[in-house]
Structure formats: structure tokens, C-alpha cells
Design a protein around this motif. Structure first.
Motif, PDB file in Angstrom:
ATOM      1  N   LEU A 137       0.936  -1.309   0.047  1.00  0.00           N
ATOM      2  CA  LEU A 137      -0.059  -0.047  -0.128  1.00  0.00           C
ATOM      3  C   LEU A 137       0.821   1.386  -0.013  1.00  0.00           C
ATOM      4  CD1 LEU A 137      -2.617  -0.938   2.519  1.00  0.00           C
ATOM      5  CD2 LEU A 137      -2.950  -0.951   0.031  1.00  0.00           C
ATOM      6  N   GLN A 138       2.056   1.107   0.683  1.00  0.00           N
ATOM      7  CA  GLN A 138       2.772   2.371   0.552  1.00  0.00           C
ATOM      8  C   GLN A 138       4.326   2.054  -0.203  1.00  0.00           C
ATOM      9  OE1 GLN A 138       2.193   5.162   1.657  1.00  0.00           O
ATOM     10  NE2 GLN A 138       0.339   4.709   2.949  1.00  0.00           N
ATOM     11  N   GLN A 139       4.234   2.106  -1.494  1.00  0.00           N
ATOM     12  CA  GLN A 139       5.255   1.673  -2.399  1.00  0.00           C
ATOM     13  C   GLN A 139       6.016   2.749  -3.275  1.00  0.00           C
ATOM     14  OE1 GLN A 139       4.343  -1.174  -5.068  1.00  0.00           O
ATOM     15  NE2 GLN A 139       2.344  -0.444  -5.740  1.00  0.00           N
ATOM     16  N   ILE A 140       7.144   2.592  -3.542  1.00  0.00           N
ATOM     17  CA  ILE A 140       8.028   3.613  -4.417  1.00  0.00           C
ATOM     18  C   ILE A 140       8.472   3.022  -5.606  1.00  0.00           C
ATOM     19  CG2 ILE A 140       9.800   5.342  -4.428  1.00  0.00           C
ATOM     20  CD1 ILE A 140       9.467   5.625  -1.397  1.00  0.00           C
ATOM     21  N   VAL A 141       8.491   3.524  -6.470  1.00  0.00           N
ATOM     22  CA  VAL A 141       9.104   3.023  -7.927  1.00  0.00           C
ATOM     23  C   VAL A 141      10.034   3.465  -8.053  1.00  0.00           C
ATOM     24  CG1 VAL A 141       8.528   2.873 -10.343  1.00  0.00           C
ATOM     25  CG2 VAL A 141       6.516   2.746  -8.758  1.00  0.00           C
ATOM     26  N   VAL A 142      11.275   2.386  -7.999  1.00  0.00           N
ATOM     27  CA  VAL A 142      12.771   2.904  -8.165  1.00  0.00           C
ATOM     28  C   VAL A 142      13.070   2.357  -9.455  1.00  0.00           C
ATOM     29  CG1 VAL A 142      14.854   2.951  -7.394  1.00  0.00           C
ATOM     30  CG2 VAL A 142      13.293   3.138  -5.695  1.00  0.00           C
ATOM     31  N   ALA A 143      13.579   2.990 -10.482  1.00  0.00           N
ATOM     32  CA  ALA A 143      14.138   2.448 -11.637  1.00  0.00           C
ATOM     33  C   ALA A 143      13.107   1.254 -12.249  1.00  0.00           C
ATOM     34  CB  ALA A 143      15.457   1.991 -11.472  1.00  0.00           C
ATOM     35  N   GLY A 144      11.756   1.690 -12.279  1.00  0.00           N
ATOM     36  CA  GLY A 144      10.806   0.704 -12.577  1.00  0.00           C
ATOM     37  C   GLY A 144      10.416  -0.667 -11.809  1.00  0.00           C
ATOM     38  N   ALA A 145      11.307  -0.603 -10.786  1.00  0.00           N
ATOM     39  CA  ALA A 145      10.970  -1.851  -9.808  1.00  0.00           C
ATOM     40  C   ALA A 145       9.953  -1.107  -8.674  1.00  0.00           C
ATOM     41  CB  ALA A 145      12.091  -2.374  -9.408  1.00  0.00           C
ATOM     42  N   LYS A 146       9.071  -1.871  -8.126  1.00  0.00           N
ATOM     43  CA  LYS A 146       8.301  -1.607  -7.155  1.00  0.00           C
ATOM     44  C   LYS A 146       8.926  -1.969  -5.759  1.00  0.00           C
ATOM     45  CE  LYS A 146       3.873  -1.548  -9.762  1.00  0.00           C
ATOM     46  NZ  LYS A 146       2.590  -2.266  -9.694  1.00  0.00           N
ATOM     47  N   VAL A 147       9.397  -1.151  -4.856  1.00  0.00           N
ATOM     48  CA  VAL A 147       9.924  -1.355  -3.730  1.00  0.00           C
ATOM     49  C   VAL A 147       9.275  -0.669  -2.406  1.00  0.00           C
ATOM     50  CG1 VAL A 147      12.275  -1.697  -4.621  1.00  0.00           C
ATOM     51  CG2 VAL A 147      11.452   0.308  -3.599  1.00  0.00           C
ATOM     52  N   THR A 148       9.228  -1.115  -1.376  1.00  0.00           N
ATOM     53  CA  THR A 148       8.632  -0.529  -0.270  1.00  0.00           C
ATOM     54  C   THR A 148       9.721  -0.143   0.920  1.00  0.00           C
ATOM     55  OG1 THR A 148       8.264  -2.791   1.043  1.00  0.00           O
ATOM     56  CG2 THR A 148       6.578  -1.861  -0.421  1.00  0.00           C
ATOM     57  N   PRO A 149       9.486   0.973   1.505  1.00  0.00           N
ATOM     58  CA  PRO A 149      10.394   1.369   2.560  1.00  0.00           C
ATOM     59  C   PRO A 149      10.436   0.703   3.745  1.00  0.00           C
ATOM     60  CG  PRO A 149       9.265   3.382   1.665  1.00  0.00           C
ATOM     61  CD  PRO A 149       8.614   2.184   1.115  1.00  0.00           C
ATOM     62  N   LEU A 150       9.053  -0.273   4.029  1.00  0.00           N
ATOM     63  CA  LEU A 150       9.326  -1.205   5.069  1.00  0.00           C
ATOM     64  C   LEU A 150       8.305  -2.368   4.654  1.00  0.00           C
ATOM     65  CD1 LEU A 150       9.109  -1.810   8.025  1.00  0.00           C
ATOM     66  CD2 LEU A 150       6.833  -0.725   8.284  1.00  0.00           C
ATOM     67  N   TRP A 151       9.188  -3.637   4.549  1.00  0.00           N
ATOM     68  CA  TRP A 151       8.549  -4.758   3.964  1.00  0.00           C
ATOM     69  C   TRP A 151       8.423  -5.594   5.162  1.00  0.00           C
ATOM     70  CZ3 TRP A 151       5.696  -5.984   0.255  1.00  0.00           C
ATOM     71  CH2 TRP A 151       5.596  -7.360  -0.140  1.00  0.00           C
ATOM     72  N   PRO A 152       7.097  -5.618   5.725  1.00  0.00           N
ATOM     73  CA  PRO A 152       6.773  -6.499   7.011  1.00  0.00           C
ATOM     74  C   PRO A 152       6.740  -8.024   6.857  1.00  0.00           C
ATOM     75  CG  PRO A 152       5.134  -4.824   6.566  1.00  0.00           C
ATOM     76  CD  PRO A 152       5.803  -5.029   5.238  1.00  0.00           C
ATOM     77  N   PRO A 153       6.800  -8.496   5.606  1.00  0.00           N
ATOM     78  CA  PRO A 153       6.983  -9.916   5.632  1.00  0.00           C
ATOM     79  C   PRO A 153       8.087 -10.760   6.007  1.00  0.00           C
ATOM     80  CG  PRO A 153       5.752  -9.278   3.555  1.00  0.00           C
ATOM     81  CD  PRO A 153       6.213  -8.121   4.307  1.00  0.00           C
ATOM     82  N   THR A 154       9.421  -9.717   5.780  1.00  0.00           N
ATOM     83  CA  THR A 154      10.801 -10.246   6.126  1.00  0.00           C
ATOM     84  C   THR A 154      10.621 -10.618   7.773  1.00  0.00           C
ATOM     85  OG1 THR A 154      11.440  -8.104   6.215  1.00  0.00           O
ATOM     86  CG2 THR A 154      11.731  -9.134   4.257  1.00  0.00           C
ATOM     87  N   GLY A 155       9.929  -9.444   8.488  1.00  0.00           N
ATOM     88  CA  GLY A 155      10.102  -9.489  10.051  1.00  0.00           C
ATOM     89  C   GLY A 155       9.106 -10.786  10.313  1.00  0.00           C
TER      90      GLY A 155
END
Length: 336
Positions: free
Chosen positions: A38-56
Motif C-alpha cells: 500500500l505504501q510503495q515507491i517505484v525505483v527504476a521501474g521496480a516496485k519497492v517498499t520502504p518497510l517490507w513487513p513479511p521479512t520480519g
């Protein structure tokens, strides 16, 4: 691996429980992943999130349930990717990286004797440097690498994609894992006064209010959240600091994605640097200070128990001395 699976195959009940655990982990991974997107940023065409809860969530499940639940992580990662768009060969590489990273982090933490209670400074440092910063190098490198090889990310944007991926995964561990471990160990006190909940409620509400004010202003007031984080760690340790860190992270990410307040006049790269520096500092402050306070309290309790044990030994060796008189009555001593 096959030897460990043989008892499950002979016991349908245990096998059913194991399957349910794997499916539960997959569901938790998928739901948290959708929330993270829901809170994502597009960097060089890739969708990344500043906080990725699944890893935790993945690392917490591995620490508490064992390495056998890794298929749930892989299934959850696959479902998240499938929900974003069409699958392609690079998707399998991303699933592999997202699965291997928390597994490697768990193995490294076990290697150094990590305790899930996070009641020692060494446990906090291990979670930061091995669980978050070290383990998540795998997912970021594999994920960015397969996107570059598939042509989805150009070569000159590889480093930006990799750094955003790595920090997002690392923040998921730093923010979510301590919170889940603290909730697991939390127990309500048996005797509660009517005003026992006033301070923690005011603390959490104050953190929300200060963060909203800081993110709405362009004056650079984000540092105002740190006194509240220190207060939470000193008074309530991890169970107090972890929710406050989560609040700060979520609210600042929302402001950064919308380019509001202190993030309004910065590029995407600058925004990511400011955001992750703030969230990383907040997570480290809450986690490490809580670990230090918990370790000190544990040491005080051990000293108190040792003193009580010594007093009992003295009382058994010299009965009657605890009445304040010397020599004790009945030992032949002369009276006054």
C-alpha cells in the motif's frame, strides 16, 4: 531433511499440524505483503517498499516455529508476486531470494546463541547486524540481480534498486520482528491499578501526535520523536518501544510516499535516504536501549536472588542470630 519428515509421515495428526503451520505462515506473509504494498515507491521501474513487513514475520516464524516452515515463506512470497502482475522467470528468483534471506538470518542468529526474549544487548546487536543488515543482503542481491538480468532494471539503476530493496527488507526485520517477539512474551500483571494504563496510552498517543506534527511540517522536526522512544524503552522496554517505533515508521512512510512535510522538496533517492535514516535510527534506539535496560534488570534480579539465597544459608548455619541479640539465647551467654 528426509529423516525429519519420516515421523510426520507416520503420524497423520502431526503432519496435519505441520501443514496448517505452513499455510498459516503463507497467509501471514501474503496479508502483510499486501499491506506493505500500500505504501510503495517505484525505483527504476521496480516496485519497492520502504518497510517490507513479511521479512520480519518470516524471521519471527523461523525463530519460533523452526526451519521447517520455510515452504510457507516461499508460498507466501509467490502469492504476493502473483498478485502484483503476470509471472515471469525472474519471479522464481525473487521467491528464492525472499525465502533464503530469512532462513540464512535465522541460521546466523542461532549460530551466535540468539535468545528470542531480546533481554541482552548482544541479542539486539545480533538481530540488527545478522538478522536485518546481514541476512537481507541475500534478498536484495538476488531480487535486484534477476530483475537486471531479465532487463527489467537497467544497469545504471541497479545500485538504487538494490539499496532500496535492502533497506526495505532490513526495516521489516528491525520494526516487525521485535514487536512480534515482545507481544509473544507479554503478560498482563496479575494486580493492576486503575491508572496503570494511563502512561502507556498517553505515550502511544503522544508518539502519534508528535509524528503527525513532524511529518506535516517542513521545518525538519522529525527528531522530536526520539524523546518519546527513549521514554518508552526506559519505562516499558521492548513492549513499549516496539509499538512506538512501528507508529513512527508507518506515519513517516506515508508522508514520504505522498511527498509531504520534510519530504516535499526532495528527489526519490533523497527521500529514501532521509526516511530510512530516520526509521533505522528509531528502530535501533528502541531495540538496543530496551535490550540494555532488560539486561540490567535481569542482572539486578540475579543479584537479589543471590543475596536471598546467601541470607537463607546464613540463617540455617547460625539459627537464632536473626533476633538481633548476641550471643543467641540458650547458647550459654551471660545476660545483661
Amino acid at each position: 531433511m528426509l529423516r525429519n519428515a519420516e515421523p510426520l509421515l507416520r503420524d497423520p495428526g502431526r503432519l496435519g499440524i505441520a501443514v496448517l503451520r505452513v499455510l498459516a505462515v503463507a497467509a501471514a506473509y501474503f496479508v502483510s505483503g499486501r499491506l506493505g504494498l500500500l505504501q510503495q515507491i517505484v525505483v527504476a521501474g521496480a516496485k519497492v517498499t520502504p518497510l517490507w513487513p513479511p521479512t520480519g514475520i518470516a524471521l519471527t516464524c523461523l525463530l519460533l516455529l523452526g526451519l521447517g516452515i520455510w515452504p510457507g515463506i516461499a508460498l507466501g512470497a509467490f502469492l504476493v508476486i502473483a498478485s502484483i502482475g503476470p509471472l515471469h522467470p525472474a519471479s522464481l528468483g525473487i521467491v528464492a531470494g525472499n525465502t533464503l534471506a530469512p532462513v540464512a538470518a535465522c541460521l546466523m542468529l542461532r549460530r551466535v546463541g540468539f535468545r528470542v526474549g531480546l533481554d541482552r544487548l548482544r541479542d539486539g546487536l545480533a538481530l540488527v547486524f545478522l538478522g536485518a543488515l546481514g541476512g537481507m543482503l541475500i534478498s536484495a542481491t538476488v531480487g535486484s540481480g534477476v530483475l537486471w538480468l531479465s532487463g527489467s532494471v537497467p544497469g545504471h539503476e541497479f545500485l538504487a534498486t538494490w539499496s532500496a530493496w535492502w533497506t526495505g527488507d532490513a526495516m521489516g526485520v528491525l520494526v516487525v520482528t521485535p514487536l512480534l517477539l515482545a507481544l509473544r512474551a507479554f503478560r498482563l500483571p496479575e494486580e493492576r491499578e486503575p491508572f496503570d494504563w494511563v502512561e502507556p496510552v498517553l505515550l502511544l498517543a503522544g508518539t502519534v501526535a508528535i509524528t503527525l506534527i513532524a511529518t506535516a511540517s517542513s521545518l525538519g522536526l522529525l527528531f522530536l520523536v526520539f524523546p518519546l522512544l527513549i521514554w518508552a524503552a526506559l519505562r516499558f522496554q521492548l513492549i513499549g518501544a516496539a509499538p512506538c517505533v512501528l507508529v513512527v515508521s508507518v506515519l513517516t512512510i506515508a508522508a514520504a510516499v505522498d511527498h509531504e512535510g520534510p519530504f516535499s522538496h526532495h528527489s526519490v533517492f533523497s527521500t529514501m535516504v532521509i526516511l530510512q535514516a530516520l526509521n533505522g535510527s528509531a528502530a535501533l534506539t528502541g531495540l538496543l536501549l530496551s535490550a540494555v535496560i532488560a539486561e540490567q534488570q535481569s542482572m539486578y534480579q540475579r543479584i537479589e536472588q543471590a543475596c536471598l539465597g546467601l541470607a537463607e544459608v546464613v540463617a540455617r548455619l547460625a539459627p537464632g542470630e536473626d533476633d538481633g541479640r548476641w550471643p543467641p539465647s540458650g547458647d550459654g551467654g551471660s545476660g545483661p
